[in-house]
Design an enzyme around this catalytic site. Structure first.
Site, short mmCIF file in Angstrom:
data_model
loop_
_atom_site.label_atom_id
_atom_site.label_comp_id
_atom_site.label_asym_id
_atom_site.label_seq_id
_atom_site.Cartn_x
_atom_site.Cartn_y
_atom_site.Cartn_z
N LYS A 201 0.81 -1.23 0.00
CA LYS A 201 0.00 0.00 0.00
C LYS A 201 0.85 1.28 0.00
O LYS A 201 0.44 2.30 -0.54
CB LYS A 201 -0.96 -0.01 1.18
CG LYS A 201 -2.11 -0.98 0.98
CD LYS A 201 -3.28 -0.70 1.91
CE LYS A 201 -4.48 -1.55 1.57
NZ LYS A 201 -4.28 -2.98 1.93
N GLU B 270 -10.11 7.38 3.53
CA GLU B 270 -10.98 6.52 4.32
C GLU B 270 -10.27 5.19 4.49
O GLU B 270 -9.41 4.82 3.69
CB GLU B 270 -12.33 6.32 3.62
CG GLU B 270 -12.39 5.17 2.64
CD GLU B 270 -11.48 5.32 1.44
OE1 GLU B 270 -11.27 6.47 1.01
OE2 GLU B 270 -10.98 4.29 0.95
N SER C 162 1.76 -9.87 -1.06
CA SER C 162 1.42 -8.45 -0.93
C SER C 162 1.77 -7.85 0.42
O SER C 162 1.98 -6.64 0.53
CB SER C 162 -0.07 -8.24 -1.23
OG SER C 162 -0.88 -9.07 -0.40
C1 LIG Z 1 -5.11 -4.05 1.55
C2 LIG Z 1 -4.38 -5.30 1.26
C3 LIG Z 1 -4.74 -6.14 0.18
C4 LIG Z 1 -5.94 -5.90 -0.68
O1 LIG Z 1 -5.95 -4.73 -1.42
P1 LIG Z 1 -5.72 -4.71 -2.98
O2 LIG Z 1 -6.06 -3.32 -3.36
O3 LIG Z 1 -6.63 -5.72 -3.60
O4 LIG Z 1 -4.31 -5.05 -3.23
C5 LIG Z 1 -3.96 -7.25 -0.08
N1 LIG Z 1 -2.89 -7.55 0.69
C6 LIG Z 1 -2.52 -6.78 1.73
C7 LIG Z 1 -1.33 -7.18 2.53
C8 LIG Z 1 -3.25 -5.62 2.05
O5 LIG Z 1 -2.89 -4.87 3.09
#
Ligand SMILES: *Cc1c(COP(=O)(O)O)cnc(C)c1O
Length: 395
Positions: free
Chosen positions: A91, A113, A380
């Site tokens: 993010k 938000e 992610s």
């Molecule tokens: C917020 C988040 C997601 C989901 O958000 P996307 O916009 O679909 O990427 C996925 N993995 C993690 C670690 C997150 O914090």
């Protein structure tokens, strides 16, 4: 006209996306769009973004060859290590980019938000670094569920406003943030956290997250001398996934698979798998696949991973599904939990519960392939934030 050029002009990906917003927001979105296309290829802007990507976020992060998993499942499994970024997820790629854009636009008051709090923390981090005022709208119920993230945002100097209207969750926080934007757009920038929302947000977020796929592409060419056979990423709003996918979309030999949260099952309310179970509709200013109940109202959703719990999905994913370029699979809560444990035990990496959905599907896929196939899975985020939830769940 190629898709990217067309979406640049009208904000549509096929029939998805667009800008379904109240009249007063149209000039605000136009101003943002003009600024984005003015700066995105500007050498000074790119240089500054590259500086923070490297020195602050810690990029490039590795494309890690998961050797033990690869031995176990035959196919070669690579993990793109977004979990190693500063703040522990992808993010931050987006919030640093948008903060630099806001600065160029002369807007020093940032609003956002947040539902689970992850985007709020990434926004507050960027604002602390860039000396910007930071106001985070969060449903009152979410502030209680995610009290630790509220504390983190406050440590970083942000003001968290608990939203007490409506259902007191994410949807109400979005409404309040938009109201603020309409009143204060002269000095205020709305920082959106996923590849969703009215045009130009899906394109802005994709641009800043595409660093994931650009790096992965270079890294796999260096390590393997060819492109991967498969890309796998989890899909909430879709920002980490489109960030990995986009630089490969025109490479027809690369199969693209997004993984949605199947939750507890396939019935309405038990999951948040908009691309698997949704209908076409409009939410938060854009058209996409959307989960609805029998009355056509936006459905309640559920996922073990708070960051995937959203009834809509990015317009570009909606298009990639409709056009057949990408596939969208499911991983259920129990699959994600099993993958969470397996990656921890096998590779010594504790993944976020969101990312565990991608791991779960990636491992299943690997078990069906032979050893010369290459899979890249987007990791992610790291799982530290989820450890307590898992401990309580498995007590
Ligand atoms: C917020 C988040 C997601 C989901 O958000 P996307 O916009 O679909 O990427 C996925 N993995 C993690 C670690 C997150 O914090």
């Amino acid at each position: 006209m190629a898709l990217d050029e067309k979406s640049m002009v009208d904000g549509f990906f096929g029939e998805f996306g667009g800008r379904y917003v109240p009249e007063p927001l149209i000039p605000v979105m136009d101003e943002l769009k003009d600024a984005f296309y003015k700066y995105k290829d500007d050498p000074d802007f790119k240089k500054e973004l590259a500086y923070y990507n490297k020195e602050y976020i810690g990029r490039a992060n590795p494309l890690y060859f998961a050797e033990k998993l690869s031995q176990k499942y035959a196919a070669k499994i690579y993990l793109k290590r977004e979990d190693l970024n500063h703040t522990g997820a992808h993010k931050i790629n987006n919030t640093i980019g948008q903060a630099l854009l806001a600065k160029r636009m002369g807007k020093n008051r940032i609003i956002a938000e947040t539902g689970a709090g992850q985007h709020g923390v990434a926004t507050a981090t960027a604002c602390a670094l860039m000396d910007m005022e930071c106001i985070i709208y969060m449903g009152e119920i979410d502030t209680k569920r995610q009290a630790l993230n509220v504390f983190r945002m406050e440590l970083l100097g942000a003001t968290v406003i608990p939203v007490k209207t409506g259902g007191r969750t994410l949807k109400d926080a979005v409404d309040e943030a938009l109201k603020d934007l309409i009143e204060n757009y002269n000095d205020t920038f709305y920082m959106l956290g996923s590849a969703v929302g009215p045009d130009p947000y899906p394109t802005i977020v994709r641009e800043f997250q595409s660093i994931i796929g650009k790096e992965a592409r270079e890294q796999i060419l260096e390590k393997e001398g060819r492109l991967p056979d498969y890309l796998v990423a989890c899909v909430g709003g879709g920002s980490n996934a489109i960030g990995l996918f986009h630089p490969f979309v025109n490479d027809k030999e690369v199969e693209i698979i997004g993984v949605e949260p199947g939750g507890k099952g396939n019935k309405p309310g038990e999951n948040a798998a908009s691309l698997n179970f949704g209908n076409k509709g409009i939410i938060h200013g854009f058209k996409c696949f959307l989960l609805e109940d029998d009355n056509g109202e936006i459905s309640s959703t559920y996922s073990i991973a708070a960051g995937l719990d959203y009834p809509g999905v990015g317009p570009e994913h909606s298009y990639l599904k409709d056009s057949g370029r990408a596939k969208y699979a499911l991983a259920y809560d129990e699959d994600a939990l099993a993958a969470f444990h397996e990656l921890s035990e096998t590779e010594g990496i504790i993944p976020a519960l969101e990312s565990s959905h991608a791991i779960a599907y990636g491992l299943k896929l690997a078990s069906e392939l032979n050893e010369d196939k290459i899979i890249i899975i987007n990791l992610s985020g790291r799982g530290d934030k989820d450890v307590q939830q898992i401990a309580e769940l498995e007590k």
